[in-house]
Scaffold this motif. Structure first.
Motif, short mmCIF file in Angstrom:
data_model
loop_
_atom_site.label_atom_id
_atom_site.label_comp_id
_atom_site.label_asym_id
_atom_site.label_seq_id
_atom_site.Cartn_x
_atom_site.Cartn_y
_atom_site.Cartn_z
N TRP A 75 0.84 -1.20 0.00
CA TRP A 75 0.00 0.00 0.00
C TRP A 75 0.88 1.26 0.00
O TRP A 75 0.63 2.21 -0.74
CB TRP A 75 -0.92 -0.03 1.25
CG TRP A 75 -1.69 1.23 1.42
CD1 TRP A 75 -2.87 1.56 0.83
CD2 TRP A 75 -1.30 2.36 2.22
NE1 TRP A 75 -3.25 2.83 1.20
CE2 TRP A 75 -2.30 3.35 2.06
CE3 TRP A 75 -0.21 2.63 3.04
CZ2 TRP A 75 -2.24 4.57 2.70
CZ3 TRP A 75 -0.15 3.87 3.67
CH2 TRP A 75 -1.16 4.82 3.50
N LEU A 76 1.93 1.22 0.82
CA LEU A 76 2.82 2.37 0.95
C LEU A 76 3.52 2.68 -0.38
O LEU A 76 3.63 3.84 -0.79
CB LEU A 76 3.85 2.06 2.04
CG LEU A 76 4.65 3.24 2.57
CD1 LEU A 76 3.74 4.26 3.24
CD2 LEU A 76 5.70 2.75 3.58
N VAL A 77 3.98 1.64 -1.05
CA VAL A 77 4.67 1.84 -2.34
C VAL A 77 3.70 2.48 -3.34
O VAL A 77 4.06 3.44 -4.04
CB VAL A 77 5.21 0.50 -2.89
CG1 VAL A 77 5.63 0.64 -4.35
CG2 VAL A 77 6.37 0.01 -2.04
N ARG A 78 2.48 1.98 -3.39
CA ARG A 78 1.50 2.55 -4.34
C ARG A 78 1.22 4.01 -4.00
O ARG A 78 1.14 4.87 -4.88
CB ARG A 78 0.21 1.72 -4.35
CG ARG A 78 0.38 0.32 -4.93
CD ARG A 78 -0.96 -0.30 -5.33
NE ARG A 78 -1.94 -0.30 -4.25
CZ ARG A 78 -2.06 -1.26 -3.33
NH1 ARG A 78 -1.26 -2.30 -3.36
NH2 ARG A 78 -2.99 -1.18 -2.40
N ALA A 79 1.08 4.29 -2.69
CA ALA A 79 0.79 5.67 -2.26
C ALA A 79 1.97 6.59 -2.59
O ALA A 79 1.77 7.70 -3.11
CB ALA A 79 0.50 5.69 -0.76
N LEU A 80 3.18 6.13 -2.33
CA LEU A 80 4.36 6.97 -2.61
C LEU A 80 4.56 7.18 -4.10
O LEU A 80 4.94 8.25 -4.56
CB LEU A 80 5.62 6.34 -1.99
CG LEU A 80 5.72 6.40 -0.47
CD1 LEU A 80 6.91 5.58 0.02
CD2 LEU A 80 5.84 7.84 0.01
N TRP A 81 4.28 6.13 -4.86
CA TRP A 81 4.49 6.25 -6.31
C TRP A 81 3.58 7.31 -6.93
O TRP A 81 3.97 7.97 -7.90
CB TRP A 81 4.30 4.89 -7.00
CG TRP A 81 4.55 5.01 -8.47
CD1 TRP A 81 3.64 5.00 -9.49
CD2 TRP A 81 5.82 5.25 -9.11
NE1 TRP A 81 4.24 5.20 -10.69
CE2 TRP A 81 5.59 5.35 -10.49
CE3 TRP A 81 7.11 5.37 -8.63
CZ2 TRP A 81 6.62 5.59 -11.40
CZ3 TRP A 81 8.14 5.60 -9.53
CH2 TRP A 81 7.89 5.70 -10.90
N ARG A 82 2.38 7.48 -6.34
CA ARG A 82 1.46 8.49 -6.87
C ARG A 82 2.09 9.89 -6.79
O ARG A 82 1.71 10.78 -7.53
CB ARG A 82 0.14 8.46 -6.11
CG ARG A 82 -0.79 7.35 -6.60
CD ARG A 82 -2.22 7.55 -6.12
NE ARG A 82 -2.37 7.18 -4.72
CZ ARG A 82 -2.66 5.96 -4.30
NH1 ARG A 82 -2.84 4.99 -5.18
NH2 ARG A 82 -2.78 5.69 -3.02
N ARG A 83 3.05 10.08 -5.90
CA ARG A 83 3.73 11.37 -5.78
C ARG A 83 4.90 11.48 -6.76
O ARG A 83 5.47 12.55 -6.93
CB ARG A 83 4.25 11.57 -4.35
CG ARG A 83 3.16 11.49 -3.31
CD ARG A 83 3.75 11.57 -1.92
NE ARG A 83 4.28 12.89 -1.65
CZ ARG A 83 3.60 13.88 -1.11
NH1 ARG A 83 2.34 13.71 -0.78
NH2 ARG A 83 4.15 15.05 -0.89
N VAL A 84 5.28 10.34 -7.34
CA VAL A 84 6.46 10.32 -8.22
C VAL A 84 6.07 10.26 -9.70
O VAL A 84 6.60 10.98 -10.54
CB VAL A 84 7.38 9.12 -7.87
CG1 VAL A 84 8.57 9.04 -8.83
CG2 VAL A 84 7.86 9.20 -6.44
N ARG A 119 11.17 12.22 -11.17
CA ARG A 119 9.71 12.30 -11.11
C ARG A 119 9.10 12.41 -12.50
O ARG A 119 9.78 12.73 -13.46
CB ARG A 119 9.30 13.55 -10.31
CG ARG A 119 9.50 13.38 -8.82
CD ARG A 119 9.32 14.72 -8.14
NE ARG A 119 9.53 14.57 -6.70
CZ ARG A 119 8.54 14.56 -5.81
NH1 ARG A 119 7.29 14.69 -6.18
NH2 ARG A 119 8.82 14.41 -4.54
#
Lengths: 197, 215
Positions: B15-24, B165
């Motif tokens: 979940w964390l990876v998906r959430a962080l990737w949305r910022r990248v 990014r």
């Protein structure tokens, strides 16, 4: 991480391993040609008085090989950071034995040379030398080149001023030349072990 | 550590990876329906970037055990983290029967295993030749092989550069290849070349060496 891993020779002056960091780009210390990353992972060369040249990493590697920038004649001793993994420890997870993990020793600063059938590293305190015929595998690992010595340790070489890609090519080519001269055949795989046909 | 804690950590990390990737950058996933919900399977992928294992495992809704080079486990802290995310080591510089046994044992227990068939990240983004030992393993395993083609990760984070990014990464899971389970070594050797072509064709992009080979 460096463009110099891919562009291991300057397209303008032909200098091998002459790119040095310069801000967010890299510049050839001999002729000043500037190399920078653009549009994702493309690499652009900017030369005074000439149009910029932009290529993918694969195109740069193909071009440098085509003009012979990886020629064995260009091999000179290079600064290297050597680590030797001569110990191992078992690794388990959830009660399951999953194999043995290498433990690397301290990083040793030295100079790497490749000549004839020998690879050597001269550090301030010691000299390490291996016959190419002792090597059982050649593998890149992140920005390092790793070599396995028969019945011996795993060696890891980092090139602070050079290219792991170029040195991998050089070692592979030297091995192939040696195997050919000894009638051992064509090497078809360098890892997990050197296999000939 | 209990199995429940490990599993909770894994899915939280996904979940964390998906959430962080949305910022990248952005992420496009297709063909997830080809990944079996239960039962053994091997997901094979191309390897362009550090992002591949992070993103590919983040989008598959079941636990996926993945193979990684043993030198990544060198520090005890890293070894612990790798274990928490169901990653097991393979020694790439010598034949590693323990890693093969681990894969077969996981498959026997109905797990999903992910293997990067080229054995390492590509320096230039192009598909590299597969590890022949991996093809032999696929021919021995006799479970569905799910090809997974990852694109865009190289542009975001190439082996020679830093993470940038704004990248668009696409992950395409393809229909399963059902290779025969070949117990005899001689049979596996005989099938090696044709299996290699079939498998690599499913992972190829236009211009790659295996592109256009009939699967």
């Amino acid at each position: 991480m460096a463009i110099a891993d891919i562009v291991y020779a300057c397209i303008e002056c032909g200098g091998v391993e002459t790119l040095r960091p310069a801000g967010d780009a890299e510049t050839c210390e001999r002729c000043g040609t500037r190399y920078c990353r653009v549009d994702g992972a493309l690499i652009r060369a900017e030369r005074p008085g000439r149009p910029p040249e932009t290529r993918s990493a694969g195109e740069w590697l193909d071009l440098l090989a085509a003009i012979g920038a990886d020629s064995p004649h260009a091999i000179r001793p290079a600064p290297v950071l050597l680590r030797i993994a001569d110990r191992q420890r078992p690794h388990r997870a959830a009660g399951m034995y999953l194999g043995r993990i290498e433990s690397f020793g301290p990083e040793l600063e030295g100079v790497l040379s490749l000549a004839g059938d020998r690879l050597a590293v001269q550090t301030e305190a010691a000299r390490f030398e291996w016959s190419l015929l002792e090597l059982t595998a050649v593998q890149p690992s992140s920005r390092a080149l790793q070599l396995k010595v028969r019945n011996g340790p795993l060696l890891s070489f980092k090139f602070p001023e050079g290219s792991a890609v170029l040195w991998e090519t050089r070692v592979q080519r030297a091995l192939q030349d040696l195997y050919t001269s000894l009638g051992r055949g064509t090497i078809i795989e360098f890892q997990p072990r050197i296999v000939t046909r | 550590m209990t199995a429940t804690v490990r599993k909770t950590f894994y899915h939280t990390a996904r979940w964390l990876v998906r959430a962080l990737w949305r910022r990248v950058g952005t992420l496009e996933v297709t063909g997830l329906e080809h990944v079996p919900v239960n039962g053994p399977c091997i997901i094979i992928a191309n390897h362009q970037s550090y992002l591949d294992p992070l993103l590919a495992q983040a989008v598959v809704p079941r636990v996926v055990h993945s193979m990684a080079k043993s030198t990544q486990f060198a520090s005890p802290a890293m070894a612990r983290l790798m274990s928490l995310i169901y990653t097991f080591p393979v020694r790439r510089y010598e034949p590693d029967p323990i890693a093969v046994r681990t894969v077969l044992r996981l498959l026997g227990a109905g797990k999903a295993v992910m293997i990067y068939i080229e054995g390492e990240r590509s320096w230039d983004g192009r598909l590299q030749p597969p590890r022949r030992g991996t093809i032999r393993l696929l021919l021995k395993a006799g479970v569905p092989i799910i090809p997974c083609r990852i694109d865009g990760a190289y542009d975001a984070w190439p082996r020679w550069g830093r993470l940038r990014r704004g990248a668009h990464v696409s992950i395409a899971f393809k229909p399963a290849l059902n290779l025969p389970a070949l117990d005899r070594r001689a049979d596996r050797e005989a099938a090696l070349e044709s299996a290699t072509d079939r498998i690599m064709a499913t992972l190829s992009a236009p211009g790659d060496r295996w592109a256009g080979i009939a699967v």
